[in-house]
Every structure is written in structure tokens, then in C-alpha cells.
Design a protein around this motif. Structure first.
Motif, short mmCIF file in Angstrom:
data_model
loop_
_atom_site.label_atom_id
_atom_site.label_comp_id
_atom_site.label_asym_id
_atom_site.label_seq_id
_atom_site.Cartn_x
_atom_site.Cartn_y
_atom_site.Cartn_z
N GLN A 141 -2.82 -7.70 3.22
CA GLN A 141 -4.22 -6.82 2.64
C GLN A 141 -5.40 -7.60 3.05
OE1 GLN A 141 -4.65 -4.18 1.09
NE2 GLN A 141 -6.77 -4.46 1.77
N ILE A 149 -9.19 -3.46 -1.45
CA ILE A 149 -7.65 -2.41 -1.60
C ILE A 149 -7.70 -1.17 -1.09
CG2 ILE A 149 -5.71 -1.95 -2.90
CD1 ILE A 149 -6.10 -5.96 -3.73
N GLN A 173 0.95 -1.58 0.14
CA GLN A 173 -0.35 -0.01 0.11
C GLN A 173 1.08 0.95 0.01
OE1 GLN A 173 -3.24 0.63 -0.53
NE2 GLN A 173 -4.30 -1.39 -0.07
N HIS A 208 -4.03 -11.55 3.02
CA HIS A 208 -3.66 -11.15 4.57
C HIS A 208 -1.93 -12.11 4.72
CE1 HIS A 208 -3.35 -10.44 8.50
NE2 HIS A 208 -2.74 -8.60 8.47
#
Length: 658
Positions: free
Chosen positions: A444, A409, A109, A439
Motif C-alpha cells: 500500500q 488508502i 484492498q 508499501h
């Protein structure tokens, strides 16, 4: 090679050169390390660096890119510290996946990069979801996603482009046509002149770009990205290029004609651009030497950092704790009067109140908007929440699950309705390989609920009546909920939507309009992993879920002399083993009733757990009761024979007599 540098100043051209040179120099170093046995595998992008670099530099740093395993230039152009990339490739802790996935199979991210999974296709639909979030939030951003010409043969490609076109999503679909999918040439992959020609079929703008010309890539993508920000829509881009090395280094290139390799070697994107800059006085030899030396020094420095880092220390606790995103359940208690409603009304009310709780929650599915869904659960939702949040989808389960992942996301919750649970097989890959593993792989969460209308007893046949929870209870990373009563259905649905992990929410169709119960009118939640003991007794423990709970209760009503604990599991993952063990240790006998066919079902696991943990308390073997080992049939007399409702009583009495 011709370069149109109009409107590009020297600073931009030099930056383009530095950016395309860096991945080339890294690759050359990696190939040496591979031969030395210091790295285990390498997927080379030599010869096609201009695409990754040009596209990335044309986008803003806060716009998402979804690259492939040859797109090193995406990562370097986003200026990820090289030691972290090197650590990722070596499975070190400072990489992006804690050693759990290799090479470019990761996301971050921080740098707005979402890496691929090996199945290639799913990331195209994920890009749709990220772009949809951008559109819903009015952010005027573009999302770029990469695939190869081989990946365009996958169904995910067609589904993703279709959804993007129908919804006018701001996605740049970047196809690197590099001649071969592993060893399969393009003539054996597709039968049209150009992949870009397919854009017409999707009602989508498309362009063919020289993928070896860094200036053409950068200028054209910059122009298109600016246009898409102003006028959101998808665009299909075909970059003509060539893979100069094997699919991965062990593959070699013996299957490629020598004359083809020689022809493309002349078009080398790095050497040609370097020569052009020198010939036009934009770069001199001394400057070039300095640039290369600086990059090589950076590479060696960061390699030393990565090699010096200790290997990951394995720890079971850390591994298990990262399967799910950490979520602390927050109880919301009932505050209102209750009313007697049907199971289907509880689902509808719970979904509606969650839409009110989460102002950006999106629900997606076939016919769920004006029509209200196949079972009318979302009837009237469009009037209250609008079509942006209540979205009819094309018939493409895979792309819609992927779109839900993309929304997550980008920070938006979603609920996907499978019109029938059976149809999830068309979206199975993204559920078990993308939602479930994200994850654990790179931290995520997949904030997605998939509603699964399921079950028999309604004479719907083998493709509309399956109860397929066992497909998912064995997949780490997924949560599985299967309520039997309206009160539980409403509260557990609210929790499922609050939970940032992927949840499969099973709703038995046979219960929709046959079961009624007093249910609070206000919003409330119920915890996962907590079974409900709905009847208490001393002779035997009956363990079940879904419609089978009601079959068990009916059997006990017909046999009042049987004193039984009846446990409604409510959630199958997480599973409330404490309640099961406590009851079995009290009664000494256990029978597990499921609607699914017997072999490989959750009843088998529950039986094994009881045998392992309660063996000394048992007075009889654990009994499992389930449907026949056939697909579920249509004709009512065949379906009645198939389902275990009528065989349960005999099995229960036999166990009690043991």
C-alpha cells in the motif's frame, strides 16, 4: 444471556452463528498447532469473537474495517480464503505480506481491511483519513476501527477522536474493553467508570454494548452504521468483554483471579448463542454437527494447502524493489515565460498549480486556511479551492499524518504542512513506522507529502530552527527533498506530489524571502535523485544542500582563486551518487557542508560512500563541516557561533593545503 432476535429471520441468525463459530474453531486448531511447534505465535481472541463478527457483518463489504490482532472474526467474516490467512501466519508467499510481517499486521484492498501496526494507536487516525475520503467523495460509507482499552491510553486515541469530532467524520471507534492490557488491569489504565464516558468530552455520541452478545452487537452496530451513512459523524462504542487467554499464548493468565475467569466463562459468546438457537428451535443437533464438520473440513483443507506451500525464497532484488511503490517519473517541461520570484513564492505557486493538476488533492495543517499558514504560503487558497481541500487542523501532528495515510488508502493525495519541521517529532511514529513501511509490508503506497519549514539563521531557537533531515534519510521507504533555489523548489514540489511514495519536503525558512530567481510561471517537474552542479572547477568538490549551498557559494565569491565543483544535492533520498563520484574522481578532494550537527548526519554517509567508492582518486581525507554538537540556540551571537557558515572557509582552505 438474553438475545433480542426481533426483526432477525432464521437465515440471519444461522449466518451469525456460523460466522462466530468459524474463528473459534480456527483458534482451537491454532492452539493445538502452537503446542506442536507448527506455528510460532498466537494472539487469542477467544471470548470476544462476537465483537469482530458482529461489527463486520453489520457493515457493507465495500466499507473499510481496521481490526486488531485478536479480530480473526473480521477476516473470516469478510470471507478471506483460509489458506491465505494460514499462509500469512506462517510467513508464506501467498499470505498478504510476503513474509515481511506476521499475524494480522497486514492490509488488503481486495477485502477493505487495514491491519494494525504494533504501536496500536496510529490506525485510529488512519480511519479518520479513510472516513474523510468517503465524505469528500460523497460515498455515504462508514469506517470501523478497533482498539483495546489499553490503546485508549495512547495520545493517538485522543487525537483521532478529536479530529473525527471536529470534522464530523463517519467513524465507528470500537473499543474492546477486555479487562487487561497484557497484564495491566483496567483500574490501572484509566480512572473513569466507562471508556464510553469520554465521548462527552469530545462532543461525540457513545454507547456501551455487551461484547459477548452477538445479536446485540450486530443489531446495534447495524442501526448505528445506517444512521452514520445518513448523517456522517463519529461514534464511540465500548464493548464490554473479556480476554479468556493470555495477551499471547506464552503470557499465560496467572495474573487473572480465578473467580474472574470463571465468571466470564459463563458468558462465552459462542456457547451461549449455540444454546439459545437450540433452545428456541432455530438450530438442531444434526444441523449443528453438519455446520461444525463443514467448517472443520474447510480448516483442515486450507491448512494442508498452506503447509504444502514452499517457504519463501529470499531475494535481495525483490526486497529492495518493494521498499517503494514503483513510480515512473514523467517530465513536464517549462512552456512559459519566467519571472523573478522569491523562494517562498515558488513553493506557494508550485503547491497551487499542483492543487489545480490534482482535483482531489487535500492539504492539511495548522492555520493554513483563512490565515494562510504561519508563512502565508497558502494565503488565498481557501478562496480558490475551498475548505474541504484546504483544511485547518487541530494541534495534533500524529493524527494528521495518520489521516493523510488514510486518505492515501482511499485513493486521495495529500500534503501535510508541519508548521515547523521541529514539530514533526509529535508525529514521528506514523511517519517512520506507518508511511515508510506500508508499501514494503503489504503493497500500500503512502501518497503523502509532508512540508517541513526548517533551518536556522532566523533566531528562532531550539524548537523552531532544527534541520532534522537525518531523522528520515536513514528510514527506508521515505524520500527526502531539500532544495536550495526557487526553481528547484517549485519543480521538485510538483514531483513530490506526483510521486505516490511518502516524501519529506524540507523548505529552509531562511531562504523563503532572501533568495530570488527566474522561475517559469507554468507548471513543471524536476526529477528526484539528480543533483545540480551549479559551479565547476578543478581543485575540490563541495557537496551541500539547502541554505548551506549559498554559504558555499558566498565563500567562493570571497575566494575567487579557489576552483571548485559545487554540487547541490537537491534530494537526499534518493541520493545522486553518480554525480558525486564523477566530480570527486576529477578533483581528488571533497568537502561536505551541512547545517545539521555533525554526528549521524548525511555528511557522514556521503563521506563514507566517497571513501568506499573513490578512495584511489582521493588526494586528501574527505572533510565534513557541520553545526556544533549542541541544540540550536536563540541569541544571534550564539546562533552564529553554532552554524557552520563561518567555519567553512577555514575548513575548505585547510583541505586545499593538504
Amino acid at each position: 444471556m438474553e438475545y433480542n432476535i426481533e426483526n432477525l429471520d432464521k437465515e440471519v441468525l444461522i449466518q451469525l452463528y456460523k460466522s462466530i463459530l468459524k474463528p473459534r474453531l480456527i483458534e482451537e486448531k491454532m492452539l493445538i498447532l502452537l503446542r506442536q511447534g507448527k506455528i510460532s505465535k498466537w494472539f487469542s481472541g477467544i471470548g470476544q469473537e462476537a465483537i469482530a463478527v458482529g461489527v463486520t457483518m453489520a457493515l457493507n463489504n465495500d466499507e473499510y474495517i481496521l481490526p486488531m490482532h485478536r479480530n480473526l472474526g473480521v477476516f473470516t467474516s469478510r470471507e478471506i480464503p483460509l489458506n491465505r490467512l494460514f499462509a500469512q501466519w506462517q510467513g508464506k508467499a501467498s499470505g498478504f505480506t510476503k513474509g515481511r510481517d506476521r499475524s494480522f499486521h497486514f492490509g488488503t484492498q481486495e477485502y477493505k481491511i487495514v491491519g494494525m501496526i504494533s504501536h496500536l494507536g496510529p490506525q485510529l487516525g488512519v480511519a479518520d483519513g479513510i472516513a474523510l475520503a468517503s465524505k469528500l467523495k460523497n460515498k455515504n460509507e462508514v469506517t470501523a476501527v478497533f482498539t483495546g482499552e489499553g490503546g485508549t491510553s495512547e495520545g493517538d486515541f485522543h487525537e483521532a477522536l478529536n479530529v473525527a469530532s471536529v470534522w464530523k467524520l463517519p467513524v465507528l471507534f470500537c473499543v474492546e474493553n477486555n479487562g487487561y492490557g497484557l497484564s495491566t488491569p483496567t483500574k490501572e489504565q484509566y480512572n473513569c467508570a466507562n471508556i464510553a464516558d469520554r465521548g462527552l468530552g469530545y462532543g461525540m455520541e457513545s454507547h456501551i454494548i455487551d461484547g459477548n452478545n452477538i445479536v446485540e452487537v450486530f443489531k446495534k452496530v447495524s442501526e448505528l452504521a445506517h444512521s452514520v451513512r445518513e448523517n456522517p459523524r463519529p461514534i464511540l462504542l465500548e464493548f464490554k468483554t473479556f480476554r479468556m487467554r493470555g495477551h499471547e499464548e506464552a503470557s499465560g493468565v496467572k495474573y487473572v483471579p480465578r473467580e474472574l475467569m470463571d465468571a466470564w466463562a459463563i458468558k462465552d459468546p459462542v456457547l451461549n448463542f449455540e444454546t439459545f438457537l437450540k433452545d428456541n428451535g432455530i438450530l438442531n443437533n444434526a444441523e449443528n454437527t453438519t455446520i461444525k464438520a463443514t467448517i472443520i473440513e474447510e480448516i483442515n483443507k486450507h491448512l494442508d494447502l498452506a503447509f504444502a506451500e514452499s517457504d519463501i525464497i529470499s531475494g535481495k532484488t525483490n526486497e529492495l524493489n518493494d521498499v517503494y511503490y514503483k513510480y515512473e517519473y514523467k517530465e513536464v517541461t517549462k512552456k512559459s515565460n519566467s519571472e523573478e520570484i522569491r523562494f517562498i513564492d515558488a513553493i506557494s505557486n508550485g503547491l497551487k498549480q499542483s492543487m489545480e493538476q490534482h482535483e482531489d488533492l487535500v492539504i492539511m495543517g495548522q492555520d493554513i486556511a483563512e490565515y494562510g499558514g504561519a508563512f502565508k504560503i497558502t494565503d488565498g487558497f481557501v478562496d480558490q479551492f475551498g475548505k474541504e481541500r484546504v483544511r485547518n487542523t487541530p494541534i495534533c501532528e500524529s493524527a494528521i499524518v495518520e489521516t493523510a495515510m488514510g486518505l492515501s488508502i482511499a485513493g486521495i493525495k495529500s500534503v501535510v504542512e508541519m508548521q515547523f519541521a521541529d514539530f514533526v517529532s509529535s508525529g514521528f511514529n506514523p511517519v517512520v513506522n506507518y508511511l515508510a513501511k506500508s508499501h514494503y509490508r503489504w503493497g500500500q503506497q503512502a501518497d503523502v507529502v509532508i512540508r517541513m519549514p526548517c533551518g536556522g539563521g532566523v533566531a528562532a531557537g531550539p524548537f523552531h530552527s532544527q534541520t532534522n533531515e537525518a531523522w528520515f534519510t536513514k528510514t527506508p521507504g521515505l524520500k527526502v527533498v531539500y532544495p536550495a533555489f526557487p526553481y528547484d523548489a517549485k519543480g521538485l514540489l510538483a514531483t513530490a506530489i506526483n510521486d505516490p511514495n511518502p516524501v519529506l519536503f524540507f523548505e529552509h525558512k531562511g531562504l523563503y524571502r532572501s533568495i530570488r530567481q527566474e522561475v517559469p510561471t507554468d507548471y513543471y517537474t524536476l526529477p528526484f535523485g539528480k543533483a545540480s552542479v551549479i559551479r565547476e572547477g578543478d581543485h575540490v568538490t563541495i557537496i551541500s544542500y539547502g541554505a548551506a549551498v549559498h554559504w558555499a557559494l558566498e565563500t567562493l565569491e570571497n575566494n575567487p582563486e579557489i576552483s571548485a565543483d559545487v554540487i547541490d544535492l537537491r534530494t537526499l533520498q534518493p541520493l545522486d551518487t553518480d554525480t558525486i563520484y564523477e566530480s570527486v574522481r576529477k578533483t581528488g578532494k571533497a568537502i561536505v557542508l551541512q547545517e545539521d550537527s555533525l554526528f549521524g548526519g548525511i555528511a557522514s554517509d556521503i563521506s563514507a560512500l566517497i571513501m568506499e567508492h573513490c578512495f584511489e582518486s582521493l588526494d586528501a581525507p574527505v572533510k565534513r563541516v557541520a553545526s556544533m554538537e549542541t541544540p540550536i540556540p536563540f541569541a544571534s551571537q550564539l546562533e552564529t557561533q553554532y552554524l557552520p557558515k563561518n567555519t567553512f572557509e577555514e575548513a575548505l582552505k585547510t583541505l586545499l593545503e593538504y
